[in-house]
Design an enzyme around this catalytic site. Structure first.
Site, PDB file in Angstrom:
ATOM      1  N   LYS A  89     -23.548   5.815  -2.982  1.00  0.00           N
ATOM      2  CA  LYS A  89     -23.810   6.883  -1.983  1.00  0.00           C
ATOM      3  C   LYS A  89     -23.258   8.124  -2.140  1.00  0.00           C
ATOM      4  O   LYS A  89     -21.869   8.177  -2.551  1.00  0.00           O
ATOM      5  CB  LYS A  89     -23.302   6.332  -0.751  1.00  0.00           C
ATOM      6  N   SER A 129     -23.404   8.918  12.261  1.00  0.00           N
ATOM      7  CA  SER A 129     -23.120   9.846  11.367  1.00  0.00           C
ATOM      8  C   SER A 129     -24.537  10.558  10.698  1.00  0.00           C
ATOM      9  O   SER A 129     -24.370  11.711  10.594  1.00  0.00           O
ATOM     10  CB  SER A 129     -22.255   9.291  10.119  1.00  0.00           C
ATOM     11  N   HIS A 133     -17.084   6.890  16.921  1.00  0.00           N
ATOM     12  CA  HIS A 133     -16.147   6.014  16.072  1.00  0.00           C
ATOM     13  C   HIS A 133     -14.845   5.993  16.677  1.00  0.00           C
ATOM     14  O   HIS A 133     -13.794   5.177  16.766  1.00  0.00           O
ATOM     15  CB  HIS A 133     -15.778   6.861  14.814  1.00  0.00           C
ATOM     16  N   ARG A 185     -24.143  -0.599  19.039  1.00  0.00           N
ATOM     17  CA  ARG A 185     -24.487   0.467  19.886  1.00  0.00           C
ATOM     18  C   ARG A 185     -25.780   0.135  20.593  1.00  0.00           C
ATOM     19  O   ARG A 185     -25.852   0.347  21.728  1.00  0.00           O
ATOM     20  CB  ARG A 185     -24.965   1.784  18.875  1.00  0.00           C
TER      21      ARG A 185
END
Ligand code: ADP
Length: 172
Positions: free
Chosen positions: A43, A130, A19, A92
Site C-alpha cells: 500500500k 481514514s 482511533h 463501527r
C-alpha cells in the site's frame, strides 16, 4: 498478577478521532496498550511511517500506558514478541463485522493464546474512516472535528496543492 499488554494494530493513515476514542477506551482497561502501525509494502500510504508515528505519539503523550510502534509480517508474531495477550480492534457498524470476524478467527487459528477484543467508538465516530478522511480532504472538504487538529494541519500541508488543483479543475 502479570500486566495485560494489548496491541492496537492498524494503518492509521491518518489517525482519526475514532482511533483516538478507541485508544482512550483501551488505555482504561489494559495495563499497557501498544498502537502498532502496520508497515504494508503493497500500500502506498498518504503519510509516511515516520509521519504517522510522530502524529500518534504527539496525540497519545498524555497516556502513560500507551506506546506507539510499527511492525511488518504476521501480526500474531509481533504480538508475541512484545508480550501481548490481547489485540484491540474497533467495530463501527455491521459492515466491519464480517471482515473483523474472519481476521480474528484466522489469528486465533495462528495463535490461540492471543485474544481479540472488540470495542465500539462513540456513535459520533461510527461513520468515520481514514479512507473517507483522505477522500474528503483531497477534494477540499472540511475534516474539522473528525481528526485531531494536528492531523488536520498536516493534511492541509500535504494536500494543499492537490486541493487547489481539484478546485481549479472543477471551475471549468
Ligand atoms: P486497518 O487497515 O487495519 O483497518 P485502520 O487504521 O483503518 O487500519 O483501522 C485500525 C482499527 O481501528 C480497525 O480495527 C478499525 O476497525 C478501527 N477503526 C477505524 N476507524 C474507527 C473509528 N472511527 N472508530 C472506531 N474504530 C475505528
Amino acid at each position: 498478577m502479570k500486566p495485560v499488554i494489548a496491541i492496537y494494530p492498524g494503518s492509521f493513515d491518518p489517525l482519526t478521532n475514532g482511533h483516538l476514542d478507541l485508544i482512550e477506551r483501551g488505555a482504561k482497561i489494559f495495563d499497557e496498550l501498544i498502537v502498532a502501525i502496520l508497515r504494508n509494502p503493497e500500500k502506498e500510504p498518504l503519510f509516511s511511517l515516520e509521519e504517522r508515528l510522530e502524529m500518534i505519539r504527539a496525540m497519545t503523550r498524555g497516556h502513560e500506558n500507551v506506546r506507539v510502534d510499527s511492525f511488518d509480517g504476521l501480526m500474531v508474531d509481533y504480538a508475541l514478541n512484545v508480550g501481548a495477550t490481547a489485540v484491540l480492534r474497533g467495530i463501527r457498524a455491521i459492515s466491519d463485522y464480517e471482515y473483523e470476524l474472519q481476521m480474528a478467527l484466522m489469528n486465533r487459528k495462528l495463535e490461540p493464546r492471543l485474544e481479540t477484543v472488540f470495542m465500539m467508538p462513540a456513535e459520533t465516530y461510527s461513520y468515520l474512516s481514514s479512507r473517507l478522511v483522505r477522500e474528503v480532504a483531497t477534494l477540499g472538504g472540511s475534516v474539522r472535528g473528525l481528526v485531531p487538529e494536528l492531523v488536520e494541519k498536516k493534511l492541509r500541508a500535504k494536500l494543499g496543492p492537490a486541493m487547489a488543483r481539484h478546485k481549479e479543475a472543477t471551475r471549468e
